[in-house]
Design a protein around this motif. Structure first.
Motif, PDB file in Angstrom:
ATOM      1  N   MET A   1       0.825  -1.210   0.000  1.00 40.72           N
ATOM      2  CA  MET A   1       0.000   0.000   0.000  1.00 40.72           C
ATOM      3  C   MET A   1       0.863   1.265   0.000  1.00 40.72           C
ATOM      4  O   MET A   1       0.601   2.213  -0.745  1.00 40.72           O
ATOM      5  CB  MET A   1      -0.921  -0.009   1.216  1.00 40.72           C
ATOM      6  CG  MET A   1      -1.803   1.222   1.346  1.00 40.72           C
ATOM      7  SD  MET A   1      -2.671   1.207   2.918  1.00 40.72           S
ATOM      8  CE  MET A   1      -1.292   1.366   4.079  1.00 40.72           C
ATOM      9  N   LEU A   2       1.906   1.287   0.819  1.00 42.90           N
ATOM     10  CA  LEU A   2       2.770   2.466   0.905  1.00 42.90           C
ATOM     11  C   LEU A   2       3.506   2.711  -0.414  1.00 42.90           C
ATOM     12  O   LEU A   2       3.652   3.862  -0.851  1.00 42.90           O
ATOM     13  CB  LEU A   2       3.767   2.298   2.047  1.00 42.90           C
ATOM     14  CG  LEU A   2       3.165   2.305   3.457  1.00 42.90           C
ATOM     15  CD1 LEU A   2       4.213   1.893   4.491  1.00 42.90           C
ATOM     16  CD2 LEU A   2       2.597   3.680   3.795  1.00 42.90           C
ATOM     17  N   LEU A   3       3.970   1.640  -1.051  1.00 47.18           N
ATOM     18  CA  LEU A   3       4.662   1.795  -2.327  1.00 47.18           C
ATOM     19  C   LEU A   3       3.714   2.280  -3.417  1.00 47.18           C
ATOM     20  O   LEU A   3       4.106   3.074  -4.284  1.00 47.18           O
ATOM     21  CB  LEU A   3       5.302   0.465  -2.727  1.00 47.18           C
ATOM     22  CG  LEU A   3       6.479   0.027  -1.854  1.00 47.18           C
ATOM     23  CD1 LEU A   3       6.833  -1.432  -2.122  1.00 47.18           C
ATOM     24  CD2 LEU A   3       7.694   0.923  -2.082  1.00 47.18           C
ATOM     25  N   MET A   4       2.489   1.811  -3.394  1.00 50.84           N
ATOM     26  CA  MET A   4       1.500   2.289  -4.365  1.00 50.84           C
ATOM     27  C   MET A   4       1.186   3.756  -4.134  1.00 50.84           C
ATOM     28  O   MET A   4       1.055   4.540  -5.080  1.00 50.84           O
ATOM     29  CB  MET A   4       0.234   1.439  -4.258  1.00 50.84           C
ATOM     30  CG  MET A   4       0.433  -0.007  -4.671  1.00 50.84           C
ATOM     31  SD  MET A   4      -0.930  -1.090  -4.159  1.00 50.84           S
ATOM     32  CE  MET A   4      -2.244  -0.512  -5.238  1.00 50.84           C
TER      33      MET A   4
ATOM     34  N   ALA B   1      -7.946 -10.292  -6.943  1.00 56.20           N
ATOM     35  CA  ALA B   1      -8.623  -9.564  -5.863  1.00 56.20           C
ATOM     36  C   ALA B   1      -9.516 -10.445  -5.005  1.00 56.20           C
ATOM     37  O   ALA B   1     -10.063  -9.983  -4.002  1.00 56.20           O
ATOM     38  CB  ALA B   1      -9.463  -8.423  -6.449  1.00 56.20           C
ATOM     39  N   GLY B   2      -9.677 -11.719  -5.371  1.00 59.71           N
ATOM     40  CA  GLY B   2     -10.547 -12.600  -4.610  1.00 59.71           C
ATOM     41  C   GLY B   2     -10.110 -12.728  -3.163  1.00 59.71           C
ATOM     42  O   GLY B   2      -8.919 -12.772  -2.865  1.00 59.71           O
ATOM     43  N   GLY B   3     -11.081 -12.778  -2.278  1.00 60.52           N
ATOM     44  CA  GLY B   3     -10.800 -12.778  -0.847  1.00 60.52           C
ATOM     45  C   GLY B   3     -10.918 -11.392  -0.256  1.00 60.52           C
ATOM     46  O   GLY B   3     -11.396 -11.221   0.857  1.00 60.52           O
ATOM     47  N   GLY B   4     -10.455 -10.390  -0.998  1.00 65.43           N
ATOM     48  CA  GLY B   4     -10.655  -8.999  -0.597  1.00 65.43           C
ATOM     49  C   GLY B   4      -9.741  -8.486   0.495  1.00 65.43           C
ATOM     50  O   GLY B   4      -9.971  -7.392   1.011  1.00 65.43           O
ATOM     51  N   LEU B   5      -8.694  -9.232   0.855  1.00 64.75           N
ATOM     52  CA  LEU B   5      -7.870  -8.815   1.981  1.00 64.75           C
ATOM     53  C   LEU B   5      -7.169  -7.489   1.704  1.00 64.75           C
ATOM     54  O   LEU B   5      -7.205  -6.567   2.527  1.00 64.75           O
ATOM     55  CB  LEU B   5      -6.851  -9.899   2.310  1.00 64.75           C
ATOM     56  CG  LEU B   5      -7.431 -11.226   2.806  1.00 64.75           C
ATOM     57  CD1 LEU B   5      -6.325 -12.249   3.016  1.00 64.75           C
ATOM     58  CD2 LEU B   5      -8.219 -11.027   4.101  1.00 64.75           C
ATOM     59  N   GLU B   6      -6.496  -7.365   0.561  1.00 67.02           N
ATOM     60  CA  GLU B   6      -5.829  -6.113   0.268  1.00 67.02           C
ATOM     61  C   GLU B   6      -6.822  -5.013  -0.096  1.00 67.02           C
ATOM     62  O   GLU B   6      -6.626  -3.854   0.264  1.00 67.02           O
ATOM     63  CB  GLU B   6      -4.763  -6.279  -0.811  1.00 67.02           C
ATOM     64  CG  GLU B   6      -5.255  -6.865  -2.106  1.00 67.02           C
ATOM     65  CD  GLU B   6      -5.003  -8.361  -2.165  1.00 67.02           C
ATOM     66  OE1 GLU B   6      -5.187  -9.051  -1.134  1.00 67.02           O
ATOM     67  OE2 GLU B   6      -4.640  -8.843  -3.252  1.00 67.02           O
ATOM     68  N   LEU B   7      -7.894  -5.368  -0.784  1.00 69.44           N
ATOM     69  CA  LEU B   7      -8.908  -4.369  -1.085  1.00 69.44           C
ATOM     70  C   LEU B   7      -9.449  -3.731   0.186  1.00 69.44           C
ATOM     71  O   LEU B   7      -9.635  -2.501   0.254  1.00 69.44           O
ATOM     72  CB  LEU B   7     -10.070  -5.002  -1.861  1.00 69.44           C
ATOM     73  CG  LEU B   7      -9.900  -5.205  -3.365  1.00 69.44           C
ATOM     74  CD1 LEU B   7     -11.075  -6.006  -3.904  1.00 69.44           C
ATOM     75  CD2 LEU B   7      -9.786  -3.873  -4.082  1.00 69.44           C
ATOM     76  N   ASP B   8      -9.706  -4.531   1.186  1.00 65.16           N
ATOM     77  CA  ASP B   8     -10.233  -4.025   2.455  1.00 65.16           C
ATOM     78  C   ASP B   8      -9.239  -3.062   3.099  1.00 65.16           C
ATOM     79  O   ASP B   8      -9.610  -1.963   3.526  1.00 65.16           O
ATOM     80  CB  ASP B   8     -10.540  -5.199   3.380  1.00 65.16           C
ATOM     81  CG  ASP B   8     -11.113  -4.753   4.706  1.00 65.16           C
ATOM     82  OD1 ASP B   8     -12.012  -3.891   4.727  1.00 65.16           O
ATOM     83  OD2 ASP B   8     -10.658  -5.265   5.749  1.00 65.16           O
ATOM     84  N   LEU B   9      -7.975  -3.461   3.174  1.00 65.74           N
ATOM     85  CA  LEU B   9      -6.966  -2.592   3.776  1.00 65.74           C
ATOM     86  C   LEU B   9      -6.825  -1.292   2.991  1.00 65.74           C
ATOM     87  O   LEU B   9      -6.813  -0.196   3.578  1.00 65.74           O
ATOM     88  CB  LEU B   9      -5.619  -3.314   3.816  1.00 65.74           C
ATOM     89  CG  LEU B   9      -4.421  -2.459   4.258  1.00 65.74           C
ATOM     90  CD1 LEU B   9      -4.590  -1.994   5.693  1.00 65.74           C
ATOM     91  CD2 LEU B   9      -3.122  -3.226   4.081  1.00 65.74           C
ATOM     92  N   PHE B  10      -6.701  -1.384   1.677  1.00 65.73           N
ATOM     93  CA  PHE B  10      -6.514  -0.185   0.864  1.00 65.73           C
ATOM     94  C   PHE B  10      -7.709   0.763   0.989  1.00 65.73           C
ATOM     95  O   PHE B  10      -7.539   1.982   1.091  1.00 65.73           O
ATOM     96  CB  PHE B  10      -6.322  -0.549  -0.613  1.00 65.73           C
ATOM     97  CG  PHE B  10      -5.149  -1.435  -0.909  1.00 65.73           C
ATOM     98  CD1 PHE B  10      -4.131  -1.629   0.023  1.00 65.73           C
ATOM     99  CD2 PHE B  10      -5.054  -2.096  -2.125  1.00 65.73           C
ATOM    100  CE1 PHE B  10      -3.044  -2.447  -0.258  1.00 65.73           C
ATOM    101  CE2 PHE B  10      -3.973  -2.915  -2.420  1.00 65.73           C
ATOM    102  CZ  PHE B  10      -2.969  -3.095  -1.478  1.00 65.73           C
TER     103      PHE B  10
END
Length: 225
Positions: free
Chosen positions: A34-37, A52-61
């Protein structure tokens, strides 16, 4: 034929419990991604998430960047259902697409990521996938990827597979389950060496390729479109 675990509702239901037990520093990996993005993405960035399945990074972002807009693509309908449930509070900013990178919108995107996804894709198709990601991004936009990547000489390959099995057991996974996972990873995943992974990023049009994460058998890179 065994069911793909990403199409198995019971396996999908417990998916979120697995990455922290299998991927060293998983939560920190997500935050670093996230920080690098965010380094070069605008506050209202349009973000592409491959796998994106699971949504773990989507949720954090989505929780961290209130103005980011997301397009997530994944070939598993079950995993996309899980992602939709996880990001329900932010669903107005999230569009989920069932399929592969070819099914994602054309962009242009201000940043993109692929976490724990590319190691499922064979080398030539991985190159095409990376090229499709690159074509959807604005010039200079950051792309972050992390996945299995370790030397592929037979003795070194087996050593890294065993080390990842040991990490899983130390994280609380039953030894029999860890051995089945090791065998499956070794026989089914088209894992590349770090040198091959970096070469594919450059061959697909990315520049300024930098390693930012290395943990047992996993590596992560940030590059510019």
């Amino acid at each position: 034929m065994a069911m793909n675990p990403f199409d198995d509702p019971q396996a999908v239901a417990t998916y979120a419990e697995q990455p922290p037990k299998l991927v060293p520093g998983f939560a920190d990996l997500q935050r670093m991604c996230m920080l690098l993005m965010a380094e070069r993405a605008p506050q209202d960035a349009r973000v592409l998430v491959l796998g994106a399945g699971g949504g773990l990074e989507l949720d954090l972002f989505a929780r961290t960047h209130a103005r980011w807009q997301f397009d997530g693509v994944d070939p598993s309908a079950e995993m996309l259902r899980l992602a939709r449930n996880r990001v329900q509070a932010h669903i107005s900013r999230v569009r989920l697409h069932h399929g592969y990178i070819y099914d994602a919108p054309s962009g242009p995107f201000d940043t993109a990521c692929s976490l724990l996804t590319l190691h499922f894709i064979a080398r030539e198709e991985r190159l095409r996938t990376l090229m499709e990601v690159r074509h959807r991004m604005r010039a200079g936009a950051p792309f972050v990827a992390a996945h299995f990547s370790f030397p592929q000489e037979a003795s070194k390959r087996e050593r890294w597979l065993s080390r990842n099995k040991a990490f899983a057991i130390a994280s609380g996974i039953a030894p029999d389950n860890a051995e089945r996972a090791r065998a499956g990873i070794g026989s089914q995943l088209p894992i590349l060496s770090p040198e091959e992974d970096e070469s594919l990023l450059r061959d697909s049009g990315f520049t300024d390729v930098e390693l930012f994460y290395a943990a047992f058998g996993f590596r992560g890179w940030v590059a510019s479109a």
